[in-house]
Design an enzyme around this catalytic site. Structure first.
Site, PDB file in Angstrom:
ATOM      1  N   HIS A 155    -122.068-120.828 -24.844  1.00  0.00           N
ATOM      2  CA  HIS A 155    -121.830-119.538 -24.195  1.00  0.00           C
ATOM      3  C   HIS A 155    -122.400-118.465 -25.121  1.00  0.00           C
ATOM      4  CE1 HIS A 155    -119.139-117.458 -21.020  1.00  0.00           C
ATOM      5  NE2 HIS A 155    -119.826-116.498 -21.612  1.00  0.00           N
ATOM      6  N   GLU A 210    -124.654-119.575 -17.906  1.00  0.00           N
ATOM      7  CA  GLU A 210    -125.553-118.510 -17.467  1.00  0.00           C
ATOM      8  C   GLU A 210    -126.887-118.451 -18.221  1.00  0.00           C
ATOM      9  OE1 GLU A 210    -123.422-114.791 -17.450  1.00  0.00           O
ATOM     10  OE2 GLU A 210    -122.151-115.408 -15.796  1.00  0.00           O
ATOM     11  N   TYR A 250    -120.139-112.208  -9.636  1.00  0.00           N
ATOM     12  CA  TYR A 250    -119.549-110.879  -9.833  1.00  0.00           C
ATOM     13  C   TYR A 250    -119.962-109.888  -8.752  1.00  0.00           C
ATOM     14  CZ  TYR A 250    -117.827-112.461 -14.314  1.00  0.00           C
ATOM     15  OH  TYR A 250    -117.141-113.147 -15.275  1.00  0.00           O
ATOM     16  N   ARG A 298    -111.092-123.100 -19.026  1.00  0.00           N
ATOM     17  CA  ARG A 298    -112.502-123.181 -19.399  1.00  0.00           C
ATOM     18  C   ARG A 298    -112.722-122.301 -20.634  1.00  0.00           C
ATOM     19  NH1 ARG A 298    -117.048-119.657 -17.806  1.00  0.00           N
ATOM     20  NH2 ARG A 298    -118.975-120.824 -18.062  1.00  0.00           N
ATOM     21  N   ASN A 319    -120.856-118.602 -11.386  1.00  0.00           N
ATOM     22  CA  ASN A 319    -120.230-117.335 -11.783  1.00  0.00           C
ATOM     23  C   ASN A 319    -120.705-116.267 -10.823  1.00  0.00           C
ATOM     24  OD1 ASN A 319    -119.267-118.764 -13.936  1.00  0.00           O
ATOM     25  ND2 ASN A 319    -120.412-117.649 -15.502  1.00  0.00           N
ATOM     26  N   GLU A 322    -116.421-118.456 -12.950  1.00  0.00           N
ATOM     27  CA  GLU A 322    -116.046-117.089 -13.348  1.00  0.00           C
ATOM     28  C   GLU A 322    -116.088-116.191 -12.123  1.00  0.00           C
ATOM     29  OE1 GLU A 322    -118.211-115.119 -16.534  1.00  0.00           O
ATOM     30  OE2 GLU A 322    -118.281-116.960 -17.701  1.00  0.00           O
TER      31      GLU A 322
HETATM   32  C1  GBH Z   1    -120.471-113.142 -17.472  1.00  0.00           C
HETATM   33  O1  GBH Z   1    -121.733-112.609 -17.389  1.00  0.00           O
HETATM   34  C2  GBH Z   1    -120.295-113.831 -18.783  1.00  0.00           C
HETATM   35  O2  GBH Z   1    -120.374-115.233 -18.647  1.00  0.00           O
HETATM   36  C3  GBH Z   1    -119.040-113.458 -19.518  1.00  0.00           C
HETATM   37  O3  GBH Z   1    -119.124-113.871 -20.843  1.00  0.00           O
HETATM   38  C4  GBH Z   1    -118.815-111.970 -19.378  1.00  0.00           C
HETATM   39  O4  GBH Z   1    -117.764-111.519 -20.178  1.00  0.00           O
HETATM   40  C5  GBH Z   1    -118.529-111.706 -17.938  1.00  0.00           C
HETATM   41  O5  GBH Z   1    -119.536-112.198 -17.116  1.00  0.00           O
HETATM   42  C6  GBH Z   1    -118.346-110.232 -17.618  1.00  0.00           C
HETATM   43  O6  GBH Z   1    -119.499-109.518 -17.893  1.00  0.00           O
HETATM   44  O7  GBH Z   1    -124.798-104.173 -11.152  1.00  0.00           O
HETATM   45  O8  GBH Z   1    -126.048-105.698  -9.814  1.00  0.00           O
HETATM   46  O9  GBH Z   1    -126.762-105.142 -12.030  1.00  0.00           O
HETATM   47  C7  GBH Z   1    -121.959-111.743 -16.303  1.00  0.00           C
HETATM   48  C8  GBH Z   1    -123.424-111.586 -15.976  1.00  0.00           C
HETATM   49  C9  GBH Z   1    -125.117-110.111 -15.288  1.00  0.00           C
HETATM   50  C10 GBH Z   1    -123.130-110.213 -13.995  1.00  0.00           C
HETATM   51  C11 GBH Z   1    -125.420-108.764 -14.739  1.00  0.00           C
HETATM   52  C12 GBH Z   1    -123.428-108.868 -13.382  1.00  0.00           C
HETATM   53  C13 GBH Z   1    -125.136-107.142 -13.096  1.00  0.00           C
HETATM   54  C14 GBH Z   1    -124.708-106.736 -11.723  1.00  0.00           C
HETATM   55  N1  GBH Z   1    -123.694-110.341 -15.311  1.00  0.00           N
HETATM   56  N2  GBH Z   1    -124.828-108.559 -13.428  1.00  0.00           N
HETATM   57  S1  GBH Z   1    -125.627-105.336 -11.135  1.00  0.00           S
END
Ligand code: GBH
Length: 458
Positions: free
Chosen positions: A127, A172, A302, A83, A300, A366
């Protein structure tokens, strides 16, 4: 985990797709080559104070020149899917208007190299690198940008549609709208709550228009990627905490999911949007356009989100619309980003999506973690990343056992890269990059991941 095989492995379905993900501005470099014009990220990264140490994507991983080496790394990993994203200002230097064939040539070479390596190319059309010329005309706060996006999507399809099976419109939109126009954390760096809501709608409209155009042109698989987070109230018995969780779930998840899947904004989110912008920008028929059929939803994931109702005087709200909400420390381990680690959050999220949006297949587009790892004697021992990936894959496997239609898993990221406002300080890669020499070294996590792919499980 369940063992359906008697082998002790958590096996994934036979057609499960395994891959890695990247994005154009984070890896390509070559920002002034072959007719590319600046995007909002070139402007933002040059604005003092916006990016760690004033770093930019000018060189990044120099992938624009080293793509063949990077495809070879992917072949060694054994991934079946890659991707990547396409840089709009390479394709249409004015944002709209004529196509720049030299920009398309790069992706043409990349796609052919991937196909020759047996890797399925999956292209994301946006993106975050909006052509600066379009931002100068209002960016995502204006409706025209959605139409320009669909025209750009068609131009890319025209050249690459014979070889790319899977298309993703946006990456996103929450980040583009709320971090880009609401909090100044990302490009274009505007802090205007009303603009964030306008941008959210026009991004969604751009998705719908592009999805429709791609389908009409013959695209085989069309998708969109959203960043989702399961939102938990601090005290599930406290109705104020529960209401705060519902609000944040709405502003983060439902405001995108419902129009994309059902062609309808949730009623509470329409009310909420109206407080900031009125609703004049949402025209009759828009929601139906946004609900253009998709073949799967890209997710995505995290980190989970834990919220509570804020008692006492209103203080700074973290994101537009979340005044009255507090983000208590969930007391979980954190990654190098400071983001809480909770693999079960991924399982809960997937199960919830399968319940509330049952007809939409899912793909994890992701998932990954940054840790401050370093190379020693040609080896990067990144046990924490292996642990993050292992626990999240087991959570995804568990969700499949619980009936979730999950089609694949793409790790973020193939290699260390420009981590937006954090510059090169944060490393998400399976492959280590030495930015002085551009040497790539597969980390322990890369070797581990290729084992998982080879066994189709762990
Ligand atoms: C992605 O965004 C992107 O698509 C990518 O380009 C980027 O490199 C990758 O992730 C890593 O950052 O501690 O609860 O506040 C991630 C979007 C938004 C995910 C904010 C985590 C905060 C978690 N992020 N979020 S918190």
């Amino acid at each position: 985990t369940d063992d359906r095989t008697g082998t002790g492995l958590a096996l994934f379905p036979p057609a499960f797709r395994w891959g890695v993900a990247t994005a154009a501005y984070q890896i390509e470099g070559a920002t002034a080559e072959d007719g590319r014009t600046p995007s909002i990220w070139d402007t933002f990264s040059r604005t003092p104070g916006r990016v760690h140490l004033g770093q930019t994507g000018d060189v990044a991983c120099d992938h624009y020149h080293r793509y063949a080496e990077d495809v070879a790394l992917m072949r060694d990993l054994g991934v079946d899917t890659y991707r990547f994203s396409i840089s709009w200002p390479r394709i249409k230097p004015d944002g709209t208007g004529p196509v720049n064939p030299r920009g398309l040539d790069f992706y043409d070479r990349l796609v052919d190299t991937l196909l020759a390596a047996g890797i399925d190319p999956m292209a994301t059309l946006y993106h975050w690198d909006l052509p600066q010329t379009l931002e100068d005309g209002g960016g995502w706060t204006v409706r025209d940008t959605a139409h320009h996006f669909a025209a750009y999507a068609e131009a890319v399809y025209d050249r690459l549609g014979d070889r790319i099976r899977t298309w993703t419109t946006l990456n996103e939109p929450w980040c583009s709208a709320f971090l880009g126009y609401g909090t100044r954390d990302q490009a274009p760096g505007r802090a205007e709550p009303a603009s964030a809501f306008l941008a959210a709608h026009h991004l969604l409209l751009g998705h719908g228009l592009a999805a429709r155009a791609l389908r009409a042109a013959g695209a085989r698989e069309v998708s969109v990627t959203v960043n989702l987070t399961p939102v938990s109230p601090r005290d599930p018995q406290d109705r104020h905490d529960v209401a705060a969780a519902r609000l944040v779930d709405g502003l983060h998840n439902r405001i995108f999911l419902d129009p994309i899947v059902y062609g309808r904004y949730p009623a509470d989110m329409l009310e909420h949007t109206a407080r900031f912008t009125g609703l004049d920008h949402i025209l009759d028929g828009d929601e139906e356009l946004i609900g253009a059929p998709i073949d799967f939803l890209g997710v995505n994931y995290y980190a989970p989100t834990h919220v509570a109702a804020k008692v006492g005087t209103p203080s700074s709200d973290r994101f537009p619309g979340t005044e009255g909400v507090e983000h208590p420390d969930p007391d979980l381990p954190v990654t190098g980003m400071g983001w809480p680690v909770e693999a079960d959050g991924l399982r809960r999220l997937l199960v919830r999506l399968a319940r509330d949006y049952p007809s939409t297949p899912l793909m994890i587009t992701e998932n990954g973690a940054a840790y401050p790892d370093s190379a020693e004697d040609g080896r990067v021992a990144d046990a924490e990343r292996v642990d993050y990936l292992r626990t999240h894959l087991l959570a995804a496997h568990q969700a499949i056992q619980e009936g979730v239609d999950l089609r694949g898993y793409l790790a973020w990221s193939l290699m260390d890269n420009f981590e937006w406002a954090y510059g090169y300080d944060k490393r998400f890669g399976l492959v280590h990059v030495d930015y002085d020499t551009q040497t790539r070294i597969p980390k322990d996590s890369a070797l581990w991941y290729s084992g998982v792919i080879g066994r189709n499980g762990l």
